[in-house]
Write a protein that holds these residues in place. Sequence first.
Motif, PDB file in Angstrom:
ATOM      1  N   SER A  31     -24.192  -8.334 -30.159  1.00 14.21           N
ATOM      2  CA  SER A  31     -24.152  -9.586 -29.399  1.00 14.21           C
ATOM      3  C   SER A  31     -23.061 -10.517 -29.896  1.00 14.21           C
ATOM      4  O   SER A  31     -22.360 -11.162 -29.101  1.00 14.21           O
ATOM      5  CB  SER A  31     -25.516 -10.279 -29.474  1.00 14.21           C
ATOM      6  OG  SER A  31     -25.918 -10.470 -30.820  1.00 14.21           O
ATOM      7  N   THR A  32     -22.889 -10.593 -31.221  1.00 12.04           N
ATOM      8  CA  THR A  32     -21.850 -11.463 -31.785  1.00 12.04           C
ATOM      9  C   THR A  32     -20.457 -10.985 -31.402  1.00 12.04           C
ATOM     10  O   THR A  32     -19.583 -11.783 -31.022  1.00 12.04           O
ATOM     11  CB  THR A  32     -21.981 -11.531 -33.314  1.00 12.04           C
ATOM     12  OG1 THR A  32     -23.247 -12.097 -33.654  1.00 12.04           O
ATOM     13  CG2 THR A  32     -20.873 -12.379 -33.921  1.00 12.04           C
ATOM     14  N   LYS A  35     -19.712 -11.671 -27.713  1.00 17.32           N
ATOM     15  CA  LYS A  35     -19.445 -13.082 -27.460  1.00 17.32           C
ATOM     16  C   LYS A  35     -18.073 -13.491 -27.990  1.00 17.32           C
ATOM     17  O   LYS A  35     -17.407 -14.351 -27.408  1.00 17.32           O
ATOM     18  CB  LYS A  35     -20.534 -13.941 -28.105  1.00 17.32           C
ATOM     19  CG  LYS A  35     -20.528 -15.391 -27.669  1.00 17.32           C
ATOM     20  CD  LYS A  35     -21.805 -16.090 -28.082  1.00 17.32           C
ATOM     21  CE  LYS A  35     -21.914 -17.484 -27.495  1.00 17.32           C
ATOM     22  NZ  LYS A  35     -23.221 -18.122 -27.779  1.00 17.32           N
ATOM     23  N   SER A  36     -17.653 -12.886 -29.089  1.00 21.12           N
ATOM     24  CA  SER A  36     -16.364 -13.243 -29.686  1.00 21.12           C
ATOM     25  C   SER A  36     -15.181 -12.633 -28.941  1.00 21.12           C
ATOM     26  O   SER A  36     -14.032 -13.003 -29.196  1.00 21.12           O
ATOM     27  CB  SER A  36     -16.319 -12.792 -31.151  1.00 21.12           C
ATOM     28  OG  SER A  36     -16.334 -11.381 -31.250  1.00 21.12           O
ATOM     29  N   ILE A 104     -26.780 -16.841 -29.687  1.00 26.83           N
ATOM     30  CA  ILE A 104     -27.152 -15.501 -30.139  1.00 26.83           C
ATOM     31  C   ILE A 104     -28.618 -15.454 -30.552  1.00 26.83           C
ATOM     32  O   ILE A 104     -29.303 -14.445 -30.329  1.00 26.83           O
ATOM     33  CB  ILE A 104     -26.257 -15.060 -31.306  1.00 26.83           C
ATOM     34  CG1 ILE A 104     -24.789 -14.985 -30.853  1.00 26.83           C
ATOM     35  CG2 ILE A 104     -26.704 -13.707 -31.858  1.00 26.83           C
ATOM     36  CD1 ILE A 104     -24.530 -14.011 -29.735  1.00 26.83           C
ATOM     37  N   GLY A 264     -28.569 -10.263 -36.538  1.00 29.82           N
ATOM     38  CA  GLY A 264     -27.750 -10.758 -35.437  1.00 29.82           C
ATOM     39  C   GLY A 264     -27.491 -12.253 -35.545  1.00 29.82           C
ATOM     40  O   GLY A 264     -26.371 -12.723 -35.326  1.00 29.82           O
ATOM     41  N   TRP A 267     -24.987 -12.827 -38.390  1.00 28.11           N
ATOM     42  CA  TRP A 267     -23.606 -12.564 -37.971  1.00 28.11           C
ATOM     43  C   TRP A 267     -23.079 -13.717 -37.122  1.00 28.11           C
ATOM     44  O   TRP A 267     -21.922 -14.122 -37.265  1.00 28.11           O
ATOM     45  CB  TRP A 267     -23.518 -11.261 -37.169  1.00 28.11           C
ATOM     46  CG  TRP A 267     -23.821  -9.997 -37.905  1.00 28.11           C
ATOM     47  CD1 TRP A 267     -24.728  -9.040 -37.552  1.00 28.11           C
ATOM     48  CD2 TRP A 267     -23.211  -9.531 -39.119  1.00 28.11           C
ATOM     49  NE1 TRP A 267     -24.734  -8.021 -38.468  1.00 28.11           N
ATOM     50  CE2 TRP A 267     -23.806  -8.292 -39.433  1.00 28.11           C
ATOM     51  CE3 TRP A 267     -22.233 -10.045 -39.966  1.00 28.11           C
ATOM     52  CZ2 TRP A 267     -23.459  -7.559 -40.567  1.00 28.11           C
ATOM     53  CZ3 TRP A 267     -21.885  -9.319 -41.108  1.00 28.11           C
ATOM     54  CH2 TRP A 267     -22.482  -8.091 -41.387  1.00 28.11           C
ATOM     55  N   ALA A 268     -23.925 -14.249 -36.231  1.00 33.15           N
ATOM     56  CA  ALA A 268     -23.492 -15.349 -35.366  1.00 33.15           C
ATOM     57  C   ALA A 268     -23.176 -16.592 -36.178  1.00 33.15           C
ATOM     58  O   ALA A 268     -22.207 -17.307 -35.890  1.00 33.15           O
ATOM     59  CB  ALA A 268     -24.582 -15.652 -34.330  1.00 33.15           C
ATOM     60  N   LEU A 272     -19.370 -16.903 -35.793  1.00 31.60           N
ATOM     61  CA  LEU A 272     -19.215 -17.814 -34.667  1.00 31.60           C
ATOM     62  C   LEU A 272     -19.570 -19.255 -35.002  1.00 31.60           C
ATOM     63  O   LEU A 272     -19.367 -20.152 -34.178  1.00 31.60           O
ATOM     64  CB  LEU A 272     -20.079 -17.344 -33.484  1.00 31.60           C
ATOM     65  CG  LEU A 272     -19.800 -15.943 -32.931  1.00 31.60           C
ATOM     66  CD1 LEU A 272     -20.785 -15.623 -31.814  1.00 31.60           C
ATOM     67  CD2 LEU A 272     -18.368 -15.830 -32.437  1.00 31.60           C
ATOM     68  N   GLU A 274     -22.572 -20.501 -35.327  1.00 30.87           N
ATOM     69  CA  GLU A 274     -23.774 -20.953 -34.626  1.00 30.87           C
ATOM     70  C   GLU A 274     -24.867 -21.268 -35.642  1.00 30.87           C
ATOM     71  O   GLU A 274     -25.478 -20.368 -36.205  1.00 30.87           O
ATOM     72  CB  GLU A 274     -24.253 -19.892 -33.634  1.00 30.87           C
ATOM     73  CG  GLU A 274     -23.329 -19.696 -32.453  1.00 30.87           C
ATOM     74  CD  GLU A 274     -23.958 -18.839 -31.364  1.00 30.87           C
ATOM     75  OE1 GLU A 274     -25.134 -18.439 -31.526  1.00 30.87           O
ATOM     76  OE2 GLU A 274     -23.278 -18.571 -30.365  1.00 30.87           O
TER      77      GLU A 274
END
Length: 317
Positions: A31-32, A35-36, A104, A264, A267-268, A272, A274
């Motif tokens: 997912s990350t 999105k990236s 995420i 997950g 990682w976000a 990212l 978040e």
Amino acid sequence: MARDTPREWTAGRGPGVAAVVTAFVGLSLGSTLAKSSGSPGVVVAFWRFLIAAVLWHAWIAIRGVRTGSVRAVDVRAWRAATVPGIVFGVNLACFFTGATRTPIAHAEFISALTPVVLIPVAAIVLKERVQRVAIAGGAVALAGVMLILGQTPSESTSLDGDMLVVGAVAAWVVYLMTAKSARARLDTAAFMAVMTTAACLTALVIALVVDPGAMVGLTATGWAVVAVLAVTAGTISHGLLAWAQSRVAVGTISMLQLAQPGLGVLWAATLLGEADTLVQVLGMVIVLGAVRVVCHAMVPTAPPRRPAVDMEPAVTG
């Protein structure tokens, strides 16, 4: 093609468990990375499926040359694994698209509810008896997810993104129900080759309808993300899980799956930026604990002779 030869099941040790842990680490990045990429989720899903399908078919051909066995999947394999592949294509197209539109934490913890959704489906379709502890665990898990969703700032939340992830969960439940018989008749490589090919074509159709101009408009970062996803999640992680299913108790896989949404979110936060509030973290702990109770109630610790439901984890990514 013969099914992978079953080996002694283990409850918590051995190469099978190591394969499952490695698989979930790779899947948690999905997912990350999607999105990236800065590209539509369905386009990322298509290219990820395409590369993975090519790798799986190439592996079968190379294996056939080395061992003198078949070098391509047969008609029986296409008949068995095409429908699961179509459903999986819908699953990942929805999940990646949803993950690009919502936090995420939302995507990961909504998808973690798969065992909760599987309970009523198993009760209705397979006429299974539902244990009260599983119902209670499902209710607590839903409450935890609502806690996570309710604490996210409205400006960073998208209802359509959350609903796409809900659609991905529904598609994954259908995938579990359709893939069970196919996986029992096919070995890992044959199943993955057909499944990823069917998923690739499904994602292509969806992408052409949603945003045809984005199919070849990926940036350099987008292409790098697609390549990483195809090799890690699409080939290595899913291959390891398919291989481990005949070597590790389903209950153990379900328990190890609980690490995926937490990883997950990690990682976000790392890649990212978040950030999550303390209340959301509390909601995550509640969800993971409740889903663990549900998984423990639904699956045995030793392999049954004829399992009614294939409790394959919610391997999105």
